[in-house]
Design an enzyme around this catalytic site. Structure first.
Site, short mmCIF file in Angstrom:
data_model
loop_
_atom_site.label_atom_id
_atom_site.label_comp_id
_atom_site.label_asym_id
_atom_site.label_seq_id
_atom_site.Cartn_x
_atom_site.Cartn_y
_atom_site.Cartn_z
N THR A 182 1.07 -1.68 0.21
CA THR A 182 -0.02 0.31 0.04
C THR A 182 1.27 1.40 -0.36
O THR A 182 2.05 1.55 0.26
CB THR A 182 -0.45 0.16 1.14
OG1 THR A 182 -0.04 0.00 3.13
CG2 THR A 182 -2.37 -1.38 1.11
N GLU A 329 -5.89 -2.85 -1.84
CA GLU A 329 -6.64 -4.15 -1.16
C GLU A 329 -7.37 -4.53 -1.56
O GLU A 329 -8.07 -6.23 -2.07
CB GLU A 329 -6.46 -3.90 0.37
CG GLU A 329 -6.58 -3.75 1.24
CD GLU A 329 -5.07 -1.86 1.29
OE1 GLU A 329 -5.29 -1.08 0.04
OE2 GLU A 329 -5.11 -0.96 2.48
N TRP A 443 -20.46 16.51 9.81
CA TRP A 443 -19.55 16.51 9.09
C TRP A 443 -19.55 17.06 7.67
O TRP A 443 -20.64 17.40 6.44
CB TRP A 443 -19.58 14.88 8.37
CG TRP A 443 -18.95 13.96 9.24
CD1 TRP A 443 -18.42 14.21 10.63
CD2 TRP A 443 -19.06 12.48 9.07
NE1 TRP A 443 -18.37 13.42 11.59
CE2 TRP A 443 -18.55 12.52 10.70
CE3 TRP A 443 -19.43 11.15 8.63
CZ2 TRP A 443 -18.35 10.94 10.82
CZ3 TRP A 443 -19.12 10.33 8.35
CH2 TRP A 443 -18.72 9.53 10.32
P1 AMP Z 1 -4.40 2.74 -2.82
O1 AMP Z 1 -4.66 2.14 -2.05
O2 AMP Z 1 -3.25 3.56 -3.15
O3 AMP Z 1 -4.82 2.48 -4.46
O4 AMP Z 1 -5.62 3.67 -2.77
C1 AMP Z 1 -6.94 3.54 -1.89
C2 AMP Z 1 -8.27 4.95 -2.03
O5 AMP Z 1 -7.75 5.30 -3.05
C3 AMP Z 1 -9.35 4.93 -1.76
O6 AMP Z 1 -9.37 4.39 -0.02
C4 AMP Z 1 -10.09 6.27 -1.61
O7 AMP Z 1 -9.74 6.82 -0.26
C5 AMP Z 1 -9.28 6.43 -2.71
N1 AMP Z 1 -9.77 6.35 -3.88
C6 AMP Z 1 -9.46 5.46 -4.88
N2 AMP Z 1 -10.26 6.05 -6.00
C7 AMP Z 1 -11.49 7.25 -5.47
C8 AMP Z 1 -12.26 7.51 -6.18
N3 AMP Z 1 -12.60 7.18 -6.93
N4 AMP Z 1 -12.88 9.18 -5.12
C9 AMP Z 1 -11.63 8.91 -4.64
N5 AMP Z 1 -11.22 8.40 -3.73
C10 AMP Z 1 -10.68 7.15 -4.32
#
Ligand code: AMP
Length: 540
Positions: A182, A329, A443
């Site tokens: 991650t 994940e 919020w």
């Molecule tokens: P990663 O594991 O680096 O891909 O990050 C995952 C996180 O990116 C998710 O839990 C979200 O918080 C954020 N994320 C992914 N896609 C989106 C989206 N389309 N809009 C808003 N947040 C997103």
């Protein structure tokens, strides 16, 4: 009574076999570091992947061993993606934007046996080389310079493999095939292990027409999203499964280079984070007639998509921006903002509003939301943390020794995303749980404010954070990057937001900065902004 179907294991080599058998003549194109274009066929790719698999076996790689890569998106990286799982080993792409400390930590934790590295990335490897103990380093030659003697040359390794000795892994489909860490901004990165089965099912689901992505053999796909981030959203696997032409941009990720490749290779589908697509839009707008594009879909995910991005690409260039949501994940695809029958005849403006939602879960991903009162109703209003489960959702982290708060007692993944869910089952992310602003007990969504601010004609980028406030506990504060040559006043922004939000949502203060700091995968790094704020105590 058991069914009488074959026990066919869902494994990565089955994708390779299909591509070789059916799509041998289709092309894989790479823009190399020196900007030359490399082309070969799926046939060449399959042959070389098999040779590499045999060579890696001969170098001592066995089932379950980890083989790391430090590479841009290109054909050799694709070969490793298939060769390593094909002998039952685990391919582990390293995020080249991680710090040398994090990289060495990850390599040591993963116990990577071999590291395959781009020659142009050797300077990065040199920074943490002394901290890791991989048994062999294989360098992908990319420049005129000689490869240092202590390393193996990738091309010589591939050439040494005897294809006739290739024995594809046919073991348990639940075996690990792919590892990624991650890119969290807090704490140490955590390892996720995808299985053969999860990769296959994820690929199949993302290919379904009902997700509105619908990649077919006719497509020419260019993943801007790096192969070191959540397996480039699975493009290498789903494209290979259907024989789509694949185009890899190498290290050339600036808008001009990407647009050039889109045009010359007649790319029909691309995917990346909003910041990259924003730079592409700006470049296009600066000279709208310079490029002839064939794109039908730009898949955007990783962060929320600003509405104007969807509208501008559609109105000015006739290209659909498809909003998707996912996480490392989740392999990573979780949902896509599909156009349902209800929306098909809606006005364009309604469709753009809809595209702001992260969408409906893709088949086999289940969702629910929870707040302090229990599961949230699907009313599009009540906010709660999104929880998911499904065949390509992680059930735990690699070597996680502490009891993880990321999983519920009944085994769902807690995403950390604060959402509302509509009655139609569409997710709309309001915030990350750590970014949401709690003002006077209510919020406020920082994402909604950012998207609105980025719709202002003079604003290039905007990020909103929670700052402490005696009366309200927290208030929103906006960091804004003006477009080149533009000036912005606070009053102007306030007025711009006034008719879009309740009064208490309007940011208390703002500051102009040169650029919003970004994470290793191009998302806004709000932790850096919070630190900046705390250091400077900016107040207006
Ligand atoms: P990663 O594991 O680096 O891909 O990050 C995952 C996180 O990116 C998710 O839990 C979200 O918080 C954020 N994320 C992914 N896609 C989106 C989206 N389309 N809009 C808003 N947040 C997103």
């Amino acid at each position: 009574m058991r069914g009488l179907m074959m026990e066919y294991q869902l494994t990565v080599p089955s994708i390779l076999r299909r591509a070789e058998t059916l799509f041998g003549k289709k092309e894989i194109v790479s823009c190399l570091p020196d900007k030359t274009i490399h082309r070969y066929t799926y046939s060449d790719f399959a042959k070389r992947s098999k040779k590499l698999a045999v060579a890696l076996y001969e170098l001592g790689i066995r089932e379950g061993d980890r083989v790391a890569t430090l590479s841009w998106n290109h054909y050799q990286h694709l070969e490793v993606y298939f060769a390593v799982p094909s002998i039952g080993a685990v391919v582990h792409p390293l995020n080249i934007r991680f710090s040398p400390d994090d990289l060495s930590y990850i390599i040591n934790e993963a116990e990577d046996k071999i590291l395959i590295v781009d020659q142009v990335l050797l300077p990065l490897f040199e920074k943490f080389k002394s901290l890791v103990s991989v048994s062999k380093v294989i360098v992908i030659p990319q420049t005129q310079e000689l490869i240092p003697k202590e390393y193996l040359n990738y091309e010589i390794v591939v050439a040494s493999g005897d294809e006739s000795l290739f024995q594809p892994f046919e073991g348990d489909e639940y075996a690990a095939a792919f590892m990624c860490y991650t890119s969290g901004t807090t704490g140490k990165p955590k390892g996720i292990l995808y299985s053969h089965r999860s990769i296959l099912l994820h690929a199949m689901s993302s290919l379904l027409g009902c997700c509105d992505i619908g990649i077919t053999e006719r497509d020419v796909v260019l993943p801007v999203v790096p192969m070191f981030h959540a397996s480039a959203w699975g493009f290498p696997f789903n494209c290979t499964l259907v024989g789509a032409t694949q185009v890899f941009p190498g290290p050339h990720l600036d808008a001009g280079s990407l647009l050039h490749l889109f045009q010359t290779e007649k790319v029909t589908l691309t995917g990346g984070v909003p910041t990259v697509m924003l730079s592409i839009l700006n470049k296009l707008d600066s000279d709208p007639h310079k490029y002839k594009l064939f794109l039908r879909i730009i898949m955007v995910g990783g962060s929320a998509v600003p509405r104007f991005l969807v509208k501008s690409f559609d109105e000015r260039y006739g290209i659909k921006v498809l909003h998707t949501w996912g996480m490392t994940e989740i392999s990573p695809l979780g949902s896509s903002s599909i156009t349902t029958s209800k929306l098909a005849n809606a006005s364009k403006e309604e469709q753009y509003d809809h595209a702001m939602k992260q969408g409906m879960p893709v088949p086999l991903v289940e969702i629910r939301g929870r707040n302090e009162f229990g599961f949230i109703p699907w009313d599009g209003v009540t906010m709660g943390e999104l929880e998911v489960r499904g065949p390509w959702v992680a059930s735990s982290y690699y070597r996680d020794t502490e009891p993880s708060t990321k999983f519920t007692p009944d085994g769902w993944l807690r995403t950390g995303d604060i959402v509302v869910i509509t009655e139609d089952g569409f997710i709309e992310i309001k915030d990350r749980s750590k970014d949401v602003i709690k003002s006077g007990g209510e919020w406020i969504s920082s994402v909604a404010l950012e998207n609105a601010l980025m719709g202002h004609p003079s604003v290039l980028e905007a990020a909103v954070i929670a700052v402490p406030n005696e009366k309200w506990m927290e208030r929103p504060f906006a960091y804004v990057v003006p477009k080149e040559g533009k000036t912005i006043s606070f009053d102007d922004l306030k007025e711009f937001l006034a008719d879009k939000f309740a009064k208490f949502w309007i940011p208390e203060g703002y500051a102009i900065i040169e650029a919003i700091p970004k994470t290793s995968v191009g998302k806004f790094q709000k932790s850096a902004l919070r630190e900046k704020y705390n250091k400077e105590h900016v107040s207006v």
